[in-house]
Design a protein around this motif. Structure first.
Motif, short mmCIF file in Angstrom:
data_model
loop_
_atom_site.label_atom_id
_atom_site.label_comp_id
_atom_site.label_asym_id
_atom_site.label_seq_id
_atom_site.Cartn_x
_atom_site.Cartn_y
_atom_site.Cartn_z
N GLY A 109 -7.99 -7.91 9.04
CA GLY A 109 -8.91 -6.78 9.14
C GLY A 109 -8.64 -5.73 8.08
N PRO A 110 -9.28 -4.55 8.22
CA PRO A 110 -9.04 -3.45 7.26
C PRO A 110 -7.57 -3.04 7.26
N TRP A 111 -7.10 -2.60 6.10
CA TRP A 111 -5.71 -2.16 5.99
C TRP A 111 -5.53 -0.83 6.72
N THR A 112 -4.44 -0.71 7.48
CA THR A 112 -4.12 0.56 8.13
C THR A 112 -3.33 1.44 7.16
N ARG A 113 -3.24 2.73 7.47
CA ARG A 113 -2.46 3.64 6.62
C ARG A 113 -1.00 3.20 6.57
N GLU A 114 -0.49 2.75 7.72
CA GLU A 114 0.91 2.32 7.77
C GLU A 114 1.14 1.11 6.86
N GLU A 115 0.21 0.15 6.87
CA GLU A 115 0.34 -1.03 6.01
C GLU A 115 0.29 -0.65 4.53
N ILE A 116 -0.62 0.26 4.19
CA ILE A 116 -0.74 0.69 2.79
C ILE A 116 0.54 1.38 2.34
N GLN A 117 1.13 2.19 3.21
CA GLN A 117 2.37 2.87 2.86
C GLN A 117 3.50 1.86 2.67
N LYS A 118 3.56 0.85 3.54
CA LYS A 118 4.57 -0.20 3.41
C LYS A 118 4.41 -0.94 2.08
N LEU A 119 3.15 -1.20 1.72
CA LEU A 119 2.87 -1.89 0.45
C LEU A 119 3.34 -1.05 -0.74
N GLU A 166 5.32 -9.39 0.28
CA GLU A 166 4.71 -9.84 1.54
C GLU A 166 5.67 -9.68 2.70
N THR A 167 6.93 -10.10 2.48
CA THR A 167 7.95 -10.00 3.53
C THR A 167 8.19 -8.55 3.93
N LYS A 168 8.21 -7.66 2.95
CA LYS A 168 8.46 -6.24 3.23
C LYS A 168 7.29 -5.61 3.99
N VAL A 169 6.06 -6.03 3.66
CA VAL A 169 4.89 -5.49 4.37
C VAL A 169 4.83 -6.05 5.79
N GLY A 170 5.05 -7.37 5.89
CA GLY A 170 5.22 -7.97 7.22
C GLY A 170 3.98 -8.44 7.92
N SER A 171 2.82 -7.86 7.63
CA SER A 171 1.61 -8.21 8.39
C SER A 171 0.49 -8.75 7.52
N CYS A 176 -1.77 -8.75 -0.32
CA CYS A 176 -0.96 -7.66 -0.88
C CYS A 176 -1.31 -7.43 -2.35
N LYS A 177 -1.42 -8.52 -3.09
CA LYS A 177 -1.71 -8.42 -4.52
C LYS A 177 -3.08 -7.79 -4.76
N GLN A 178 -4.09 -8.27 -4.00
CA GLN A 178 -5.44 -7.76 -4.17
C GLN A 178 -5.53 -6.28 -3.80
N LYS A 179 -4.87 -5.92 -2.70
CA LYS A 179 -4.90 -4.53 -2.25
C LYS A 179 -4.20 -3.62 -3.26
N TRP A 180 -3.06 -4.08 -3.78
CA TRP A 180 -2.33 -3.27 -4.75
C TRP A 180 -3.15 -3.05 -6.02
#
Length: 349
Positions: free
Chosen positions: A179-189, A236-241, A247-251
């Motif tokens: 689904g859509p990226w959460t703020r927490e996921e974006i910060q982890k990335l 990917e491992t550091k983001v976890g979800s 991860c690459k596309q979002k970054w």
């Protein structure tokens, strides 16, 4: 050639050679340096990135000719000799006698190692086995618990290629959010990318790291280091979800916005101008295959945008504008856009 001389001579063809290990440089000096110099005499540059159709055909011919010369009866035996222990000694002897390294790379202006990897991907029957069944996924998890990340061992047990089992495990090892990226996921990335970039800088030049660091702990780095050759499976491992491709596309999306000074995606006139410039630049290149496009140089010419973003823009353009684009070559797609769509865009602008 001694190591320092090899580094100096190879740097003309491989700009990042200083970051390679000494053993890799020695191998490249032996296998590639003479080839690179010969290609230079012919006015041919050393290439990286995706193989073109022409290069794949050349590689096919090289393999076929080598099999004909040696009498080895299959590409799998030639490129995956360890799968045939009873014939290994004979095959290895034939490869040495008939100069396998030289023959396999004839006519292809790329480092030998990349040519060899491409050949292994093209001719490995284990690469073409379709989707993983649920039973295979369970086996993959079980083998990983027994053998860790020994992908060579696991690939033999699964009868799949090394790359296939590594990528599939990366995909299934934990629940993935689509689904859509959460703020927490974006910060982890962002944190994960920052950590790996910092580590890369420390490994490359620890003495200069402190001078690049800002009082708030941020770093000034060349923009290429922010998206080229990052360890995405580690991120990917550091983001976890999220899966590594996500991860690459979002970054890349985050980076494109940062490079445009945080502005929202441009619309209207500016969007049309960018689209027109992209089309004209691609047409001017006169290349036959998409893998011949240097997206990073194109990004510099159009604006400060990562090459991956430009590739995504071109993909959307061809899908929305070119009927039956899947059946057309790259040059045919560009010609169609220039003839039928470019005038329309220019009139609209």
């Amino acid at each position: 050639v001694d190591l320092d001389t090899a580094k100096q001579e190879l740097e003309e063809f491989i700009p990042h050679v200083k970051n390679m290990s000494d053993s890799s440089i020695r191998k490249m000096a032996g296998r590639d340096l003479a080839r690179f110099k010969e290609f230079k005499k012919q006015g041919i540059a050393v290439k990286f990135g995706r193989f073109t159709k022409k290069e794949n055909n050349q590689l096919q011919r090289n393999v076929d000719e080598f099999l004909s010369i040696t009498g080895i009866d299959s590409p799998e035996k030639l490129l995956f000799t360890s799968r045939y222990p009873e014939e290994k000694e004979t095959i290895s002897s034939l490869k040495a006698k008939h100069k396998f390294c030289e023959k396999i790379s004839e006519g292809i202006p790329r480092p030998w190692r990349l040519i060899y990897y491409r050949a292994r991907k093209m001719f490995d029957p284990n690469n073409y086995k379709g989707r993983y069944t649920e039973e295979e996924k369970l086996k993959l998890k079980k083998y990983h618990s027994l053998h860790g990340s020994n992908w060579k061992k696991i690939s033999e047990l699964m009868s799949r290629s090394n790359l296939s089992v590594a990528m599939k495990f990366s995909e299934i090892k934990s629940p993935i959010n689509y689904g859509p990226w959460t703020r927490e996921e974006i910060q982890k990335l962002k944190t994960a990318v920052k950590e790996v970039v910092r580590r890369k800088l420390e490994m490359e030049d620890a003495s200069s790291l402190s001078s690049q660091e800002e009082p708030n702990g941020d770093l000034w780095v060349k923009r290429e280091k922010l998206y080229q050759q990052l360890p995405w499976t580690e991120i990917e491992t550091k983001v976890g979800s999220r899966y590594w491709r996500q991860c690459k596309q979002k970054w890349n999306t985050i980076l494109a916005k940062k490079m445009s000074k945080g502005q929202q995606s441009e619309r209207g006139t500016k969007t049309l101008e960018n689209k027109i410039t992209l089309i004209k630049r691609l047409y001017e290149m006169k290349v036959e295959d998409v893998s011949e496009v240097n997206w990073e140089e194109l990004g510099d010419a159009i604006g400060v945008v990562p090459g991956a973003i430009l590739q995504a823009q071109f993909y959307r353009l061809k899908v929305s504008c070119v009927p039956l684009w899947q059946n057309k070559t790259f040059s045919e797609i560009i010609d169609f856009i220039v003839e039928h769509k470019l005038p329309e865009f220019e009139k609209k602008l």
